[in-house]
Design a protein around this motif. Structure first.
Motif: not given
Ligand code: ADP
Ligand code: ASP
Ligand code: MG
Length: 449
Positions: A55, A57-59, A105
């Motif tokens: 859950y 984010d990519e960063q 993800s």
């Protein structure tokens, strides 16, 4: 042949890895199977990454991965390893970690199977780095992937060994390689199921891996190298003046780890007992200390309490059923124990209520279990404490029993005394807040006196 297992702290820094290499070199016995854990803290980080990847984010995901990669590349740089094979394998593993987390993800879900796959990278990385390092300093070593022989069922995160396939696989793969190499390096903790999907043996499982390999190759000795000088009269992190026990029986060691002493994985001792292989626990950072030798029961038994141990967090669970009758009892208890599938420290039954002391992480699972849907389930966070000692301790040693009970009652308002649950141990369920003080008093009255 001997088996040497090194835990997380023993391979947690470049300096520690150098120390491990020196220990291996200084042991004059020729053939060694070396089992390694992940570098300390890395399994926790990988599990955190796996769960979070569903859950965040990519960063955020990339920065968690980079932290893990950087940790390992720092060790590689500090060890000064220069090896094209290491570079290629390291790049491959890091790529897999990125791709795997991206997969979690996209799915938005992390399954137990994903947890195992991701946590396996800890051992894959530590063994890759260490094997390249010792080859670089001139030792005859080969890295063998444990996924090829440590065969298990598909109970992800706490897989059961499939002995019928594991033992022949170990013999087929490891023994011939020992003929050409002095040192075989492999991973603890990880295995694979019948479809070659990655599994793990449960937290702390590298000790168990070492014992299983030792059993399969009929090792002369299994040495568990860790960060303390053997098994002590209490966890040295809780009681700093606890002393090392030089010799103990398989049974005592087994109970000690089952009842909470993290120094050994609870199942470690079983394969060694079956083949009568001595297990020695020693300190990587103080290798000349004698450590603890665990020997078969017939040759040794204690005559007083030798160690106190505890589990800080257990659940005291109460199951109540409106129409629970004595005639139903046996079948319901059977069904309940089947559902439980976890460490059960104590169990009792009174009128329409059953009580169980279990590991805390199973409580959520139990409250969702279909077979218990008609039961009211409530639980309380408690601690579990045990004093391990002579055989038939509660029958033959009334003084010890009464001192134990007295101390427990002195520090706790509503303890549950479980003196009869093991032939070698006196146990109790107590308040978490009084655990440390109770441990100190038990240690001082039953061991130091
Ligand atoms: P490794 O990473 O080497 O497997 P662990 O952290 O799993 O090491 O186990 C070693 C730790 O076990 C010690 O640092 C110590 O705090 C803890 N421990 C708990 N009970 C005992 C005990 N009775 N004797 C020695 N160590 C104990
Ligand atoms: N790396 C695994 C863990 O942290 C196995 C082990 O260290 O024994 O649980
Ligand atoms: Mg351990």
């Amino acid at each position: 042949m001997i088996v040497m297992k090194f835990g997380g702290t023993s391979v947690g820094t470049a300096e520690a890895m150098k120390q491990v290499a020196a220990i291996i070199q200084n042991d004059t016995r020729k053939k060694k199977v070396v089992v390694l854990s992940a570098c300390s803290g890395i399994t926790n980080k990988l599990l955190y990454l796996a769960k979070k990847s569903a859950y965040i984010d990519e960063q955020e995901r990339i920065s968690l991965i980079e932290e893990i990669i950087l940790f390992h590349s720092d060790i590689i740089i500090s060890l000064g390893i220069e090896s094209p094979n290491l570079d290629a394998q390291f790049t491959l593993i890091t790529k897999e970690i990125y791709e795997f987390c991206e997969g979690i993800s996209l799915l938005g879900e992390c399954t137990p199977r994903s947890l195992d796959r991701l946590s396996s990278f800890g051992e894959l990385l530590s063994t890759l780095i260490f094997s390249e390092y010792i080859k670089g300093i001139g030792l005859h070593a080969e890295l063998v992937n444990a996924l090829s022989f440590m065969k298990t069922d598909s109970t992800y995160t706490s897989a059961h060994i499939q002995y019928d396939s594991m033992v022949p696989q170990v013999q087929k793969i490891i023994i011939p390689k020992c003929e050409h190499n002095d040192i075989i390096i492999t991973q603890g903790f990880i295995g694979s199921d019948e479809h070659d999907i990655v599994t793990t043996l449960g937290r702390g499982g590298s000790d168990f891996s070492a014992a299983l390999i030792g059993m399969a190759i009929e090792a002369q000795e299994i040495i568990i190298w860790t960060d303390v000088s053997g098994i002590a009269s209490a966890d040295p992190k809780l009681i700093s003046h606890a002393h090392t026990i030089e010799k103990m029986s398989f049974q005592e060691a087994r109970l000690l780890s089952f009842f909470g002493a993290k120094v050994l994985h609870p199942e470690t001792i079983l394969p060694a007992i079956k083949h009568n292989i001595p297990v020695i626990v020693k300190n990587t950072f103080s290798p000349h200390d004698k450590g603890t030798t665990i020997v078969s029961d017939s040759s040794y038994s204690a005559s007083k309490i030798i160690s106190v141990t505890s589990k800080n967090a257990v659940g005291l669970v109460e199951f109540t059923h409106q129409t629970f009758s004595i005639t139903q009892k046996m079948s319901i208890i059977g069904e309940f124990l089947d559902t439980l599938q976890c460490d059960l420290y104590a169990f009792g039954c009174l009128e329409n209520t059953m009580y169980a002391v279990i590991s805390l992480d199973r409580i959520n699972f139990l409250s969702k279990a279909e077979s218990l849907k008609d039961w009211d389930i409530s639980y309380k966070d408690q601690s579990f404490i045990a004093a391990i000692g002579p055989n038939k301790v509660s029958d033959k040693y009334p003084d010890i029993l009464s001192t134990f009970n007295q101390i427990i009652c002195q520090h706790n308002s509503m303890p549950i005394l479980l003196s009869g649950i093991s032939e070698y141990a006196l146990c109790a369920v107590i308040d978490q807040k009084s655990l440390h003080q109770t441990l100190i008093s038990l240690h001082s009255e039953l061991i130091e006196q």
